[in-house]
Design a protein around this motif. Structure first.
Motif, PDB file in Angstrom:
ATOM      1  N   ILE A   1      -4.342   9.776 -21.847  1.00  0.00           N
ATOM      2  CA  ILE A   1      -5.038   8.492 -21.994  1.00  0.00           C
ATOM      3  C   ILE A   1      -4.682   7.568 -20.832  1.00  0.00           C
ATOM      4  O   ILE A   1      -5.558   6.944 -20.215  1.00  0.00           O
ATOM      5  CB  ILE A   1      -4.674   7.811 -23.344  1.00  0.00           C
ATOM      6  CG1 ILE A   1      -5.174   8.654 -24.506  1.00  0.00           C
ATOM      7  CG2 ILE A   1      -5.252   6.415 -23.410  1.00  0.00           C
ATOM      8  CD1 ILE A   1      -4.639   8.220 -25.856  1.00  0.00           C
ATOM      9  N   GLU A   2      -3.383   7.454 -20.510  1.00  0.00           N
ATOM     10  CA  GLU A   2      -2.950   6.511 -19.484  1.00  0.00           C
ATOM     11  C   GLU A   2      -3.438   6.917 -18.101  1.00  0.00           C
ATOM     12  O   GLU A   2      -3.655   6.060 -17.246  1.00  0.00           O
ATOM     13  CB  GLU A   2      -1.420   6.393 -19.493  1.00  0.00           C
ATOM     14  CG  GLU A   2      -0.921   5.600 -20.700  1.00  0.00           C
ATOM     15  CD  GLU A   2       0.582   5.452 -20.722  1.00  0.00           C
ATOM     16  OE1 GLU A   2       1.262   6.073 -19.867  1.00  0.00           O
ATOM     17  OE2 GLU A   2       1.081   4.709 -21.571  1.00  0.00           O
ATOM     18  N   THR A   3      -3.575   8.172 -17.857  1.00  0.00           N
ATOM     19  CA  THR A   3      -4.052   8.611 -16.541  1.00  0.00           C
ATOM     20  C   THR A   3      -5.567   8.697 -16.491  1.00  0.00           C
ATOM     21  O   THR A   3      -6.132   9.094 -15.471  1.00  0.00           O
ATOM     22  CB  THR A   3      -3.453   9.982 -16.181  1.00  0.00           C
ATOM     23  OG1 THR A   3      -3.775  10.903 -17.225  1.00  0.00           O
ATOM     24  CG2 THR A   3      -1.957   9.883 -16.002  1.00  0.00           C
TER      25      THR A   3
ATOM     26  N   GLU B   1       1.805   6.272  -6.897  1.00  0.00           N
ATOM     27  CA  GLU B   1       0.754   7.201  -7.330  1.00  0.00           C
ATOM     28  C   GLU B   1       1.246   8.639  -7.249  1.00  0.00           C
ATOM     29  O   GLU B   1       1.005   9.445  -8.153  1.00  0.00           O
ATOM     30  CB  GLU B   1      -0.495   7.004  -6.471  1.00  0.00           C
ATOM     31  CG  GLU B   1      -1.314   5.811  -6.893  1.00  0.00           C
ATOM     32  CD  GLU B   1      -2.559   5.646  -6.035  1.00  0.00           C
ATOM     33  OE1 GLU B   1      -3.278   4.643  -6.261  1.00  0.00           O
ATOM     34  OE2 GLU B   1      -2.805   6.472  -5.156  1.00  0.00           O
ATOM     35  N   LEU B   2       1.931   8.910  -6.131  1.00  0.00           N
ATOM     36  CA  LEU B   2       2.476  10.270  -5.984  1.00  0.00           C
ATOM     37  C   LEU B   2       3.479  10.554  -7.095  1.00  0.00           C
ATOM     38  O   LEU B   2       3.491  11.638  -7.686  1.00  0.00           O
ATOM     39  CB  LEU B   2       3.151  10.408  -4.609  1.00  0.00           C
ATOM     40  CG  LEU B   2       2.217  10.516  -3.405  1.00  0.00           C
ATOM     41  CD1 LEU B   2       3.009  10.518  -2.102  1.00  0.00           C
ATOM     42  CD2 LEU B   2       1.371  11.771  -3.493  1.00  0.00           C
ATOM     43  N   ALA B   3       4.319   9.544  -7.350  1.00  0.00           N
ATOM     44  CA  ALA B   3       5.329   9.727  -8.403  1.00  0.00           C
ATOM     45  C   ALA B   3       4.650   9.914  -9.748  1.00  0.00           C
ATOM     46  O   ALA B   3       5.075  10.751 -10.560  1.00  0.00           O
ATOM     47  CB  ALA B   3       6.253   8.511  -8.428  1.00  0.00           C
ATOM     48  N   ASN B   4       3.601   9.137  -9.967  1.00  0.00           N
ATOM     49  CA  ASN B   4       2.869   9.243 -11.220  1.00  0.00           C
ATOM     50  C   ASN B   4       2.238  10.630 -11.373  1.00  0.00           C
ATOM     51  O   ASN B   4       2.280  11.243 -12.445  1.00  0.00           O
ATOM     52  CB  ASN B   4       1.787   8.159 -11.240  1.00  0.00           C
ATOM     53  CG  ASN B   4       1.479   7.720 -12.640  1.00  0.00           C
ATOM     54  OD1 ASN B   4       2.337   7.763 -13.528  1.00  0.00           O
ATOM     55  ND2 ASN B   4       0.250   7.342 -12.861  1.00  0.00           N
TER      56      ASN B   4
ATOM     57  N   ILE C   1       0.850  -1.204   0.000  1.00  0.00           N
ATOM     58  CA  ILE C   1       0.000   0.000   0.000  1.00  0.00           C
ATOM     59  C   ILE C   1       0.880   1.246   0.000  1.00  0.00           C
ATOM     60  O   ILE C   1       0.639   2.205  -0.759  1.00  0.00           O
ATOM     61  CB  ILE C   1      -0.938  -0.007   1.220  1.00  0.00           C
ATOM     62  CG1 ILE C   1      -1.995  -1.108   1.053  1.00  0.00           C
ATOM     63  CG2 ILE C   1      -1.614   1.346   1.395  1.00  0.00           C
ATOM     64  CD1 ILE C   1      -2.867  -1.336   2.265  1.00  0.00           C
ATOM     65  N   GLU C   2       1.921   1.218   0.818  1.00  0.00           N
ATOM     66  CA  GLU C   2       2.821   2.374   0.887  1.00  0.00           C
ATOM     67  C   GLU C   2       3.519   2.574  -0.446  1.00  0.00           C
ATOM     68  O   GLU C   2       3.632   3.709  -0.945  1.00  0.00           O
ATOM     69  CB  GLU C   2       3.845   2.143   2.019  1.00  0.00           C
ATOM     70  CG  GLU C   2       4.888   3.237   2.157  1.00  0.00           C
ATOM     71  CD  GLU C   2       4.308   4.594   2.473  1.00  0.00           C
ATOM     72  OE1 GLU C   2       3.156   4.661   2.969  1.00  0.00           O
ATOM     73  OE2 GLU C   2       4.976   5.593   2.196  1.00  0.00           O
ATOM     74  N   THR C   3       3.999   1.446  -1.020  1.00  0.00           N
ATOM     75  CA  THR C   3       4.666   1.537  -2.327  1.00  0.00           C
ATOM     76  C   THR C   3       3.707   2.070  -3.376  1.00  0.00           C
ATOM     77  O   THR C   3       4.072   2.915  -4.207  1.00  0.00           O
ATOM     78  CB  THR C   3       5.193   0.153  -2.748  1.00  0.00           C
ATOM     79  OG1 THR C   3       6.046  -0.358  -1.721  1.00  0.00           O
ATOM     80  CG2 THR C   3       5.946   0.227  -4.051  1.00  0.00           C
TER      81      THR C   3
END
Lengths: 95, 492
Positions: free
Chosen positions: B328-330, B258-261, B251-253
């Motif tokens: 598109i990917e997001t 997600e944050l990185a994305n 979950i943390e990863t």
């Protein structure tokens, strides 16, 4: 003439005959028929001994002696069979 | 002399005499007292008539009749002797049978004792009133039976069990019907044993006369079972803890990803915007210079300005493609479904591509058959058509042809872009739709482009609920087929 001893002999034989017969049957004695036949021949001789004193003395005298001879032959046969019969070890017919 | 009578008397004497001798050889009961008695009295009986025969011979042969009196008295003894012999024989046979029965009973008793004493199970016999009648060594050991003041075995005072307590405790194990073994825990003070107990009622003449209880020590098996259960429980708890830890890590990863994305998307958006503005300026002002609005330009300048414009345009296309792909990917691409005419869309899109085709000397045509009004997102379909056609033109040489046809098939709109270009080897068919992947052919110049066009087409097709496929052989051109449902999935 009838002897008293002959009458006593016959009476004793008659009294003990039922006991002898039931004993032979009860213990299932091997060759019990031969035993009873031999004793029967003796009983005939006892009766013939008494009757010869009353009538036909020659005939009944002969019957007495031949009956004794027959009883002797039966007893010797009984002894021979008991000696040869394996079952005779226990004097009992296991058939 | 009466000869026949004498002969009969001789036979009598001889037969009884021989029989008398044979008596000594006949088998008699083994019991010595009985055997000796029978032989003795049988000899006497047969001797009587041997004597009678002898006496009769002497009498009837005319020798003497002195023995006649004794003969009568001797005859009286015969039948009683026979009766007594039979009585003794009966007694002897009964004694023999009794001894045989005793020997058999003793052997059976010894055998049973041996079985009971060597049995690994404890065996206890209770009377109908619950008294302990018999217990083998194993039962005494298992139940720790102790003798009371009168020497009778019983349970120790500290005995307790899950089914019985103290006095009369063994009766609690007894059941009125034969039962399969059940598990009981018994306590001797502080010590515990686990036993398997089974009970069988004893019947005599139809009445219950007692019970047979069997005990088996399963303490070790029970302890092993408990240890196994404990280990399993511990393992399960540890496994749950491990799973929880790993889940928390995942979950943390995931959160970090997600944050990185998000950061990547934000970065791309910012950078793209910052790149687009100057690029548009470069392209715009380059067009102005090429249009000789500020003043004339010579041929060399025109060539160089053209190169600047082309490079800026290519860079701008790359930035736009990256942004499209990112959207598109997001999942930021909005599908706006409406009904439109596919012919009109192709008209419009191909009109925009015609100058590009003309510059390269490639013929561009289209045809529509049976596919009139369709219900989907015209903007996204237009983008798909543009990407496929520009790819086809890029990979088709001068004099080649690019054809677009649209037809309705099985409730779907099928768009096919066919070119007569260089073709795609079979081993690249799976990779042409990957991002930044371009097919290069030996001895051919690497074509321009970002390598994202087909990737965008694939993702847009998926968004519209469709699919894209390629058929191609090197040197024989390519056919890209797009299959779109006429009723796409829900608008996002």
């Amino acid at each position: 003439m009838v002897q008293p001893s002959e009458v006593v002999t016959l009476l004793v034989a008659l009294v003990l005959a039922p006991m002898i017969v039931t004993s032979v049957i009860r213990i299932r004695m091997a060759h019990g028929a031969l035993v009873l036949a031999a004793l029967g021949a003796l009983l005939v001789s006892y009766i013939a001994t008494i009757v010869e004193g009353l009538l036909l003395p020659d005939l009944f005298n002969a019957l007495e002696h031949f009956s004794l001879a027959a009883a002797g032959l039966m007893f010797i046969l009984l002894m021979v069979r008991l000696r040869c019969d394996e079952r005779g070890r226990h004097f009992r017919d296991e058939r | 002399m009466n000869v026949p009578i004498v002969i009969a008397d001789c036979i009598t004497m001889l037969t009884f005499g021989v029989a008398l001798v044979l008596v000594l050889r006949i088998p008699v009961p083994k019991e010595p007292a009985f055997g000796r008695t029978i032989r003795y009295f049988l000899v006497m009986a047969l001797a009587v008539y041997a004597f009678v025969g002898f006496s009769n011979i002497l009498e009837h042969a005319g020798i003497t009749s002195i023995l006649d009196t004794y003969e009568d008295y001797a005859e009286i003894m015969f039948v009683p002797l026979v009766a007594y012999i039979l009585y003794t024989l009966s007694m002897g046979l009964q004694v023999e049978e009794s001894q045989r029965a005793k020997a058999t009973l003793f052997r059976e008793h010894e055998l049973l004792n041996g079985i009971l004493e060597t049995s690994p199970a404890g065996i206890v016999l209770l009377t109908g009133t619950g008294q302990l009648r018999f217990a083998n060594d194993r039962a005494i050991e298992l139940l720790e039976l102790v003798p009371d003041d009168q020497g009778r075995l019983g349970l120790p005072l500290e005995f307790q069990s899950t089914t019985a307590n103290g006095e009369g405790g063994l009766m609690a194990f007894a059941e009125d019907t034969a039962s399969a073994s059940r598990v009981c825990t018994v306590y001797f003070g502080g010590r515990r044993k686990t036993l398997s107990v089974s009970s069988t009622p004893l019947l005599a003449d139809g009445y219950q006369s007692g019970w047979v209880l069997t005990f088996g020590d399963i303490t070790e098996q029970e302890e092993a079972r408990r240890a196994l259960e404990d280990a399993e429980r511990t393992y399960r708890l540890q496994l749950e803890d491990t799973v929880n830890e790993r889940t928390a890590e995942l979950i943390e990863t995931n959160r970090r990803l997600e944050l990185a994305n998000m950061a990547k998307g934000q970065f791309l958006a910012n950078v793209s915007h910052e790149l687009r503005t100057p690029l548009n300026s470069v392209i715009g002002f380059t067009q102005l210079l090429l249009g000789e609005l500020p003043g004339p330009v010579n041929a060399e300048q025109r060539v160089q300005l053209g190169m600047v414009r082309d490079s800026a345009t290519e860079l701008l296309t790359l930035v736009n493609d990256i942004l499209d792909l990112e959207r598109i990917e997001t999942g930021n691409t909005v599908v706006e479904v409406e009904e439109f005419d596919i012919r009109a869309l192709l008209d419009k899109q191909l009109a925009m591509m015609k100058p590009l085709a003309a510059d390269k000397g490639v013929a561009l045509e289209y045809q529509v058959s049976g596919c009139g009004m369709v219900r989907t997102d015209p903007g996204l379909v237009g983008q798909i058509v543009r990407n496929l056609v520009s790819n086809a033109i890029k990979f088709t040489g001068a004099g080649g042809q690019v054809t677009v046809d649209a037809q309705r098939k099985d409730g779907c709109c099928v768009l096919r872009v066919t070119d007569s270009g260089i073709g795609i080897p079979q081993e690249f068919h799976g990779r042409v739709f990957d991002a930044f992947s371009q097919v290069t052919v030996e001895d051919e110049v690497k074509p321009s482009g970002t390598g994202l066009g087909l990737t965008i087409c694939r993702d847009l097709c998926a968004l519209l609920g469709g699919e894209i496929d390629v058929e191609s052989e090197p040197g024989e051109g390519s056919v890209f087929s797009v299959r779109l449902p006429c009723n796409p999935p829900e608008v996002r």
